[in-house]
Design a protein around this motif. Structure first.
Motif, short mmCIF file in Angstrom:
data_model
loop_
_atom_site.label_atom_id
_atom_site.label_comp_id
_atom_site.label_asym_id
_atom_site.label_seq_id
_atom_site.Cartn_x
_atom_site.Cartn_y
_atom_site.Cartn_z
N VAL A 254 0.87 -1.18 0.00
CA VAL A 254 0.00 0.00 0.00
C VAL A 254 0.91 1.23 0.00
O VAL A 254 1.71 1.42 0.93
N ARG A 255 0.80 2.04 -1.04
CA ARG A 255 1.66 3.19 -1.21
C ARG A 255 0.87 4.49 -0.96
O ARG A 255 -0.26 4.64 -1.44
N ALA A 256 1.54 5.41 -0.20
CA ALA A 256 0.92 6.72 0.12
C ALA A 256 1.87 7.82 -0.31
O ALA A 256 3.10 7.72 -0.14
N GLU A 257 1.35 8.94 -0.83
CA GLU A 257 2.15 10.05 -1.32
C GLU A 257 1.46 11.36 -0.94
O GLU A 257 0.26 11.52 -1.13
N ASP A 258 2.26 12.29 -0.36
CA ASP A 258 1.66 13.59 0.01
C ASP A 258 1.80 14.58 -1.14
O ASP A 258 2.37 14.26 -2.18
N GLY A 259 1.29 15.81 -0.91
CA GLY A 259 1.29 16.83 -1.97
C GLY A 259 2.42 17.81 -1.85
O GLY A 259 2.35 18.90 -2.44
N GLY A 260 3.49 17.50 -1.12
CA GLY A 260 4.61 18.41 -0.98
C GLY A 260 5.42 18.49 -2.25
O GLY A 260 5.20 17.79 -3.23
N ALA A 261 6.39 19.43 -2.21
CA ALA A 261 7.27 19.61 -3.36
C ALA A 261 8.71 19.55 -2.85
O ALA A 261 9.17 20.51 -2.20
N PRO A 262 9.44 18.49 -3.07
CA PRO A 262 8.94 17.27 -3.74
C PRO A 262 8.05 16.44 -2.83
O PRO A 262 8.15 16.56 -1.60
N PRO A 263 7.19 15.59 -3.40
CA PRO A 263 6.31 14.79 -2.55
C PRO A 263 7.08 13.71 -1.80
O PRO A 263 8.09 13.19 -2.26
N LEU A 264 6.57 13.38 -0.63
CA LEU A 264 7.14 12.31 0.17
C LEU A 264 6.22 11.09 0.09
O LEU A 264 4.99 11.23 0.01
N ARG A 265 6.79 9.96 0.12
CA ARG A 265 6.04 8.73 -0.04
C ARG A 265 6.30 7.78 1.12
O ARG A 265 7.37 7.83 1.75
#
Length: 894
Positions: free
Chosen positions: A420-431
């Motif tokens: 199960v993979r999760a990714e935030d909306g940061g720049a760059p995004p963190l996963r």
């Protein structure tokens, strides 16, 4: 050199004489003397006569340690037997004396001998080490300083161990040797001039030790002197303040800064150690670590810009001199704010294993997702990999369900690794990701399957009971009990094709192991009984609802040469033929007979030997060989036909009878054989013609009898039979009339003859049946008995062939009524029928009293008139029967 050894020997002799006067003998010998060196004349010094040393068994007895000398048995001298090492025997002790005992017998006496081993200069001086290291400081060491050295040692004694020392030339160092009477000498290295490390950092000197031997031996020691530096310089940093910017997302172990300080001194005076102190805020000491040797500053924890925006750390550099000197600097770390919080995924519930028959939409796990950042950095997107057969369904904010989207098959994939993979909306995004292992539980949805639908197995006959014939294997991709297969013989369609036809159960022949699938033989297989064994093997798994699979096994029995050729009951093909035995086995031999006319040309067939073999193929392919007589005989036998024919024209010189031994062999490996004995009687041409005519009449009668059972003779044969009947009818009437009159006369004579004339009564009879072709054989294992009016039933039945009478002097033998095969004729030639015969051969039976028991071929005359009357009566009945045949009667049974 020789003069020196002579002086030594004279001294030894004088010492020995002096010691003998004192009660013991004393010798002296230098160490390292060669083996065989004479130490002294022991027999002479002990006062023994010449030659008594060997006679009185002069021998040496060592006390304690092993002696290196021995007594020569012939000369009685004491000689060196092995290497003498004084240092090994006595070490540093002086003098070195070895005590020996000498024994003599007749009478027994004991003498004490003392052997002194003198020292030679065979050991060089030896230092404890080959190199000695010394360190001397350049400032603290003043001239005149003394440094003790460990001297060398010498294993020798006396003057050979007196040592002297010399030092290689040097302007900074000298030697000082102090001798002592009771202790070892003291040796010192003396500094004569102050050292300067910058001028010369290392001094190399060579110390030499010499002993007092002639010639002297030496040993050396290398002195390595290092000049130590004085601590007269403090460490210096290249910057007084170090400024660093570090993002708060820096991971543990990140290199923050490397400080650098120098010290012009060397050694420990120039070796710098770094330490950190006075950190603000205080928790900075736990976040940063300073390497004391390299000056590297690394991050040991996580930074958070919201908590502490910057850190200040004081760093000190200290050398290892005495006293130590130090320098100082400051490091300032500025923390940069970044998207340093990655999403987090938790598994709140997991339901495993999942049955492979689970329905689509089944919930497998519950997941929770969060991110400590805010704004765009805190918005999280989730996905599952691989995309099938599972998927994510959002229930509410931060909560997801892992559901089944496709049907499962455990045999294809037994376990899934789901991420199960999760990714935030940061720049760059963190996963972030979370791995799940989803095992699939088995359902019994696969039946056992054999690799082949039909198995072909070859097995040789006569195999041992319990032998493994084959191994069957059925694959069931299920696991545990669902995939555990057991084997058994199928219930339906199980059978064996036997030689006699039909199907029989195969469970009495083979068995299958329930666990391994091995096919076993329960009993030896016989190709002559069973040729093909066909059955089904069933494989059943151990599931709750068991599934099964079947395979057909065709077991072909391979023939082996285990049957000997069997001789048939008669021979044919010649003009006259007969048999004294009705059946013959392959292991034994049969006695046959036949007629041949004198003057018969070469190539005329006299008889035909018939044999069969229960095997098949080459094992049943028979060949016939003439065993006796060898050489140029009058007869020969066909290699594969079995026909016995004349090899040349027959003459009277060949004698009245020829005995032929014929061997029948098959082509098996190894070959098996049977033996037949054929007696050929040589007769006149007229008798041979009569026999041939009788054979023709028998063939005609058989043809008539066959037509009554539904078979019609050939058209050409009918005309020949009619003409022959007219001729032989007249001959038969005359012969019967004459024989009838003769029988009446002989019968009357026998009634008036005294009882003593009868030598023997009727003996046991033999049932012999004649075939169509005129050979003697049994007919289908049937025997009959005939009853007469004035007595009990008789079992003595003699059956004559309808072709011609038996040979002179031949008597029937008692045999068992058994025939391995049936004979028939086609166009006047005999052959072996392969199945039930459409017509039966003509069988003629007559009651023949046996007046005597004589061997076949015996020339002894039977007692008359009783015996002759019986023979004539039998002949009369045979002729009457022949008359009936010629007259057209289908069968006459008396």
């Amino acid at each position: 050199m020789c003069a020196w050894w002579g002086a030594v020997l004279r001294v030894l002799v004088l010492q020995a004489s002096w010691a003998l006067g004192g009660g013991q003998v004393r010798y002296s010998v230098p160490e390292e003397a060669k083996a065989g060196t004479v130490v002294g004349r022991l027999w002479q010094d002990l006062g023994l006569e010449a030659g008594d040393a060997e006679a009185r068994r002069l021998r040496l007895v060592a006390q304690g340690r092993r002696a290196s000398v021995e007594v020569s048995g012939a000369s009685g001298a004491l000689v060196v037997s092995s290497r003498l090492d004084r240092e090994e025997l006595c070490g540093k002790s002086a003098p070195c004396a070895v005590r020996l005992e000498v024994l003599v017998e007749r009478p027994l006496r004991v003498f004490h001998v003392e052997l002194e081993v003198t020292d030679i200069n065979d050991n060089a001086p030896l230092f404890p080490v080959a190199q000695r290291n010394l360190s001397i400081a350049e400032l603290t060491t003043v001239p005149g300083s003394r440094f003790p050295l460990e001297g060398a040692s010498d294993a020798d004694i006396g003057a050979n161990a007196q040592l002297s020392y010399t030092l290689s030339p040097s302007e900074h160092f000298a030697l000082d040797l102090q001798r002592a009477e009771q202790h070892r000498d003291s040796l010192f290295l003396v500094l004569t001039k102050a050292l300067d490390r910058e001028t010369l950092a290392v001094h190399r000197l060579l110390l030499t030790a010499s002993d007092g031997g002639r010639p002297p031996l030496t040993g050396t020691l290398e002195l390595l002197i290092s000049v130590l530096d004085a601590n007269d310089n403090a460490p210096q940093f290249n910057q007084s303040v170090y400024k660093v910017q570090l993002p708060e997302s820096a991971v543990e172990g990140t290199l923050v800064l490397r400080v650098n300080a120098t010290d012009p001194d060397e050694g420990s005076n120039g070796e710098i150690t770094f330490t950190a102190s006075n950190t603000f805020p205080p928790q900075g000491l736990k976040l940063f670590i300073l390497d004391p040797k390299t000056g590297e500053v690394r991050l040991t924890g996580s930074l958070d810009f919201e908590d502490v925006p910057s850190y200040e750390i004081n760093i000190e550099a200290t050398d290892k001199g005495t006293p130590p000197l130090s320098g100082h600097c400051k490091m300032v770390v500025a923390v940069l704010d970044v998207n340093d919080n990655a999403p987090e995924v938790w598994v709140t519930s997991l339901s495993v294993p999942v049955p492979e028959d689970a329905a689509v939409g089944t919930v497998v796990a519950l997941l929770s997702v969060s991110d400590r950042d805010s704004g765009a950095n805190g918005r999280v997107r989730c996905a599952v990999w691989p995309s099938s057969p599972f998927g994510l369904v959002a229930r509410f904010a931060g909560s997801y369900s892992l559901v089944l989207r496709e049907a499962l098959d455990r045999e294809r994939v037994s376990e899934y690794a789901v991420e199960v993979r999760a990714e935030d909306g940061g720049a760059p995004p963190l996963r972030a990701s979370r791995g799940l292992r989803v095992p699939v539980s088995d359902v019994n949805d696969n039946a056992p399957a054999f690799a082949q639908a039909v198995y072909t197995v070859l097995a040789r006959e006569n195999n041992a009971a319990g032998a493994e014939l084959a191994r069957l294997w059925a694959r069931d991709p299920d696991e545990a009990g669902n995939g555990r297969v057991s084997y058994s013989l199928g219930e339906g369609g199980v059978g064996v094709a036997s030689v006699g036809g039909g199907w029989r159960s195969a469970s009495s022949y083979v068995s299958v192991d329930a666990e391994s699938g091995r096919l076993w033989a329960l009993q030896p297989l016989d190709y002559e009984e069973v040729q093909v064994l066909q059955f089904e093997v069933r494989a059943v798994d151990a599931g709750e609802l068991p599934l099964c699979g079947n395979a057909t096994v065709q077991l072909f029995v391979v023939d082996e040469n285990d049957n000997e050729p069997s001789l048939l009951s008669g021979v044919g093909g010649g003009p006259v033929v007969g048999s004294s035995g009705a059946g013959f086995s392959g292991a034994g031999s049969g006695a046959l007979w036949a007629w041949a006319a004198w003057g018969a040309p070469a190539g005329q067939v006299v008889a035909k030997i018939r044999a069969v073999d229960a095997d098949s193929g080459y094992n049943a392919w028979l060949r016939y060989e003439l065993l006796e007589p060898r050489g140029k005989g009058a007869f020969r036998v066909g290699l594969y036909s079995g026909e016995v024919s004349t090899a040349r024209a027959l003459e009277e010189a060949d004698g009245p009878r020829q005995r032929l031994v014929i061997v029948v062999r098959d082509h098996g490996e190894p070959a098996r054989s049977a033996t037949a004995t054929l007696s050929v009687s040589l007769v006149e041409g007229a008798e041979a013609a009569l026999a041939a005519a009788g054979s023709s009449a028998s063939s005609s009668s058989s043809s008539v009898a066959g037509s009554g059972s539904g078979l019609r003779p050939a058209a050409g044969a009918e005309g020949g039979s009619a003409s022959a009947t007219n001729v032989w009818l007249v001959v038969a009437i005359c012969a019967v009339s004459s024989l009838f009159v003769l029988a009446v006369v002989l019968y009357g004579a026998s009634r008036w003859a005294p009882r003593a004339a009868v030598l023997s009564g009727p003996g046991p009879a033999t049932l012999v049946c004649a075939s169509e072709v005129g050979s003697w054989s049994y007919s289908q294992r049937q025997s009959r008995s005939l009853c007469v009016a004035d007595g009990a039933g008789k079992s003595d039945l003699m059956v004559f062939s309808p072709n011609f009478p038996p040979p002179p002097g031949a008597a029937a033998k008692e045999t068992q009524p058994e025939a391995p095969a049936v004979l028939d004729t086609v166009s006047g030639r005999p052959f072996l029928a392969s199945g039930p015969f459409p017509r039966r051969p003509l069988v003629l039976v007559a009651v023949v009293p046996r007046p005597w028991s004589g061997a076949v071929g015996s020339r002894a005359e039977p007692p008359c008139p009783g015996g002759c009357a019986g023979v004539l009566a039998g002949a009369l009945w045979a002729l009457l029967t022949l008359l009936g045949v010629l007259a057209g009667a289908p069968r006459l049974l008396l």
